[in-house]
Design a protein around this motif. Sequence first.
Motif, short mmCIF file in Angstrom:
data_model
loop_
_atom_site.label_atom_id
_atom_site.label_comp_id
_atom_site.label_asym_id
_atom_site.label_seq_id
_atom_site.Cartn_x
_atom_site.Cartn_y
_atom_site.Cartn_z
N THR A 189 0.38 3.44 -6.31
CA THR A 189 0.95 3.16 -4.98
C THR A 189 1.75 4.37 -4.49
OG1 THR A 189 1.23 0.91 -5.77
CG2 THR A 189 2.23 1.46 -3.65
N PRO A 190 1.41 4.91 -3.32
CA PRO A 190 2.17 6.05 -2.80
C PRO A 190 3.62 5.66 -2.49
CG PRO A 190 0.19 5.62 -1.47
CD PRO A 190 0.35 4.47 -2.40
N ILE A 191 4.51 6.61 -2.73
CA ILE A 191 5.93 6.38 -2.46
C ILE A 191 6.39 7.33 -1.36
CG2 ILE A 191 8.26 6.61 -3.44
CD1 ILE A 191 6.95 5.88 -6.17
N LEU A 192 7.17 6.81 -0.45
CA LEU A 192 7.78 7.67 0.58
C LEU A 192 9.29 7.50 0.46
CD1 LEU A 192 7.77 9.40 3.20
CD2 LEU A 192 7.57 7.27 4.49
N PHE A 193 9.98 8.59 0.24
CA PHE A 193 11.45 8.52 0.18
C PHE A 193 12.06 8.61 1.56
CE2 PHE A 193 11.12 10.34 -4.28
CZ PHE A 193 11.63 9.21 -4.90
N LEU A 194 13.10 7.83 1.75
CA LEU A 194 13.95 7.99 2.93
C LEU A 194 15.30 8.40 2.40
CD1 LEU A 194 13.48 4.95 5.33
CD2 LEU A 194 12.36 7.18 5.38
N THR A 195 15.88 9.44 2.95
CA THR A 195 17.18 9.81 2.41
C THR A 195 18.15 10.25 3.50
OG1 THR A 195 18.35 11.35 1.00
CG2 THR A 195 16.26 12.09 1.88
N ALA A 196 19.39 9.90 3.28
CA ALA A 196 20.44 10.30 4.21
C ALA A 196 21.13 11.57 3.72
CB ALA A 196 21.47 9.19 4.35
N LEU A 247 3.24 6.80 7.20
CA LEU A 247 2.76 5.60 6.49
C LEU A 247 1.24 5.47 6.62
CD1 LEU A 247 5.53 2.98 7.40
CD2 LEU A 247 5.17 4.14 5.21
N ASN A 248 0.75 5.74 7.79
CA ASN A 248 -0.70 5.66 8.00
C ASN A 248 -1.43 6.65 7.09
OD1 ASN A 248 -1.11 3.57 9.82
ND2 ASN A 248 -0.54 4.86 11.56
N ALA A 249 -0.86 7.87 7.02
CA ALA A 249 -1.49 8.89 6.20
C ALA A 249 -1.48 8.48 4.72
CB ALA A 249 -0.77 10.22 6.38
N LEU A 250 -0.33 7.93 4.28
CA LEU A 250 -0.20 7.56 2.86
C LEU A 250 -1.06 6.36 2.51
CD1 LEU A 250 3.64 8.03 2.31
CD2 LEU A 250 1.80 9.40 1.33
N ALA A 251 -1.15 5.42 3.43
CA ALA A 251 -1.89 4.19 3.15
C ALA A 251 -3.38 4.36 3.43
CB ALA A 251 -1.33 3.03 3.97
N GLY A 252 -3.71 5.50 4.02
CA GLY A 252 -5.08 5.73 4.46
C GLY A 252 -6.11 5.51 3.36
N GLY A 253 -5.76 5.96 2.17
CA GLY A 253 -6.72 5.89 1.07
C GLY A 253 -6.84 4.51 0.47
N HIS A 254 -6.01 3.57 0.94
CA HIS A 254 -6.01 2.25 0.29
C HIS A 254 -6.64 1.18 1.17
CE1 HIS A 254 -3.39 3.08 -3.23
NE2 HIS A 254 -3.27 4.19 -2.52
N GLN A 302 0.84 -1.20 0.00
CA GLN A 302 0.00 0.00 0.00
C GLN A 302 0.87 1.26 0.00
OE1 GLN A 302 -2.10 -2.19 3.09
NE2 GLN A 302 -3.80 -0.77 2.71
N VAL A 303 2.09 1.06 0.48
CA VAL A 303 3.08 2.16 0.43
C VAL A 303 4.44 1.55 0.09
CG1 VAL A 303 4.16 4.09 1.64
CG2 VAL A 303 1.87 3.38 2.31
N ILE A 304 5.20 2.26 -0.74
CA ILE A 304 6.58 1.82 -1.00
C ILE A 304 7.52 2.85 -0.37
CG2 ILE A 304 8.32 1.31 -2.76
CD1 ILE A 304 5.98 0.65 -4.66
N VAL A 305 8.39 2.37 0.50
CA VAL A 305 9.37 3.26 1.13
C VAL A 305 10.70 3.04 0.42
CG1 VAL A 305 10.51 3.92 3.27
CG2 VAL A 305 8.16 3.09 3.33
N LEU A 306 11.23 4.12 -0.17
CA LEU A 306 12.42 4.00 -1.02
C LEU A 306 13.59 4.81 -0.47
CD1 LEU A 306 11.30 4.52 -4.74
CD2 LEU A 306 12.42 2.50 -3.78
N ASP A 307 14.73 4.17 -0.39
CA ASP A 307 15.97 4.91 -0.10
C ASP A 307 16.34 5.60 -1.41
OD1 ASP A 307 18.30 5.82 1.03
OD2 ASP A 307 19.41 3.95 0.67
N ILE A 308 16.93 6.78 -1.33
CA ILE A 308 17.25 7.48 -2.58
C ILE A 308 18.59 7.04 -3.14
CG2 ILE A 308 17.78 9.72 -3.61
CD1 ILE A 308 15.53 10.92 -2.09
#
Lengths: 412, 129
Positions: B82-89, B122-129, B53-59
């Motif tokens: 599918t909503p994407i959430l980036f994680l970046t260092a 994640l909850n916010a992004l997946a909320g619609g699914h 429902q959400v994909i969390v991606l390292d950049i």
Amino acid sequence: MQPIPSQVMRTLPARALALSAAALAVPILGIVFFSESLDRYSVLLWTLALVPAFLLAYYRSWPWVSLALAAGMALLIAGYLVAIVRGFEAPDWPFLVFVVSAYIAIALGAGWIGELRESAAARQTTRQELERAYEALQRSHAELQAAQLQLIQAEKLESVGRLAAGVAHEVKNPLMTLLAGIQYLQKQGLATNADVEGLLVDMSTAVKRADFVIRELLNFSSPHPLDMKANDLNDVVERTLGLVKHEVDRVRITVVRELGEGLPPVTFDAYRIQQVFLNLIMNAAQAMDGSGTLTVRTRLTSASALGTAAGNRATGAVMSNLDAVLIEVDDTGPGIPADKLPKIYDPFFTTKPTGQGTGLGLSVALQIVEMHGGKLSIVNRAEGGVRATVLLRLQPEQDTHGDDREETRPAR
Amino acid sequence: METTAKKRVLLVDDEPTITRTVKLYLEGTGAFEVRTENQGKQAIPAAREFRPQVIVLDIVMPDADGGTIAADIKADPDLKDTPILFLTALVSQSEVGAHRGKIGGHPFLAKPVDMDKLVDTLNALAGGH
């Protein structure tokens, strides 16, 4: 009479010696062969006295004096010759001596004064030239020193920039693992006793501090374009004070707000300016751990306070041209020691204990304020403590990254 | 514990320690089912199979960068919603603010991420699914 060029005078020492010898020889011979009274000796003494004076004047290249002395000697010699021819029957030797001497004295005096004035003027010119040369030398020395400092600074910043991105990536990933792990243990209630619980809190704090250092480093080394918008300055100040409330409460200090009323909107990057205020307020708070008063003041002012580098627009306008705002943060701490003051903006310079300051706070603050074309100054207040002042234009000029950056930087 | 409708999250990061601990945390909340992937190139095949429902991606990853993977996901007819959430260092939280939390239209969080914040996002992004 034309003064004798000194070069000519210098090239004729042999002739001068011959002339002096002749000037001596004639009266000596006259006296040896025709001596009858003491008067002749006194005339000889006058002549003799003139010889060293003439030589001195000649070798010092004083043309007027030399001429006057030569003329005097010639007159004396002529007098002798006349006296010899007349068999020393001249009616008035003392008178002759007096006239000649007076003439010589006047010529000598006049010539001497002329020489003095001329050499005084020459000395004056030389001294002025020397002073000018010295000033120019000092100026270029100062410029060279400033250029060298800037080079060192630029070099330092460049190295920091190169390192920062790499370090950030390499450090933030392990920090992520640590933080997620710690928070997992906390969340799952796996801290079985108070010691473990405390340990986890400490670990979490440590990770966040490490992250803070990296973040400061990133902000400092790769400044991003400003997000310029009209803001309510007092609002940003209040938000900042809200952010530091915990720290301010912890060190038990009093916060006094003297926020100007009815301030017009100010155009700046709110996030970055908040970062500046945050650094200044945290520095002030930490400077007076235990007790003290932190005063935050805002008011309208004129951009002419930014100095000439900020443009001449404001010059001449006194109160009518209120085109800037001033933010002051005063503390009642111990102040900054004079020897530390020039270094406070240097990256990684800190007086705080290891682990409590990155030494980047003021470097970042200065960088941000300069990016806005503003001015940051930090001084010790006469009544004790430190005053940090930020000056920002209501409407920054188009090119806020202008070349006058260095000029708005306070003296280091 | 209520087990209804766990949110499926695909976590793509080249650092196994990160995927392991974050998975542990998220699944520990009882609200997520997490699949992890340490190779960027495996992100799309894994997503097709797992249907997160959400994909969390390292950049920044050695074999593929998160931005390209995100573009490929958006181009994939099955995954484009599918909503994407980036994680970046690489960027700091301050820049997240400056960009209003978006990179190329996708929200992002700066590492190290506070886990509560990750859960909320994640909850916010997946909320619609």
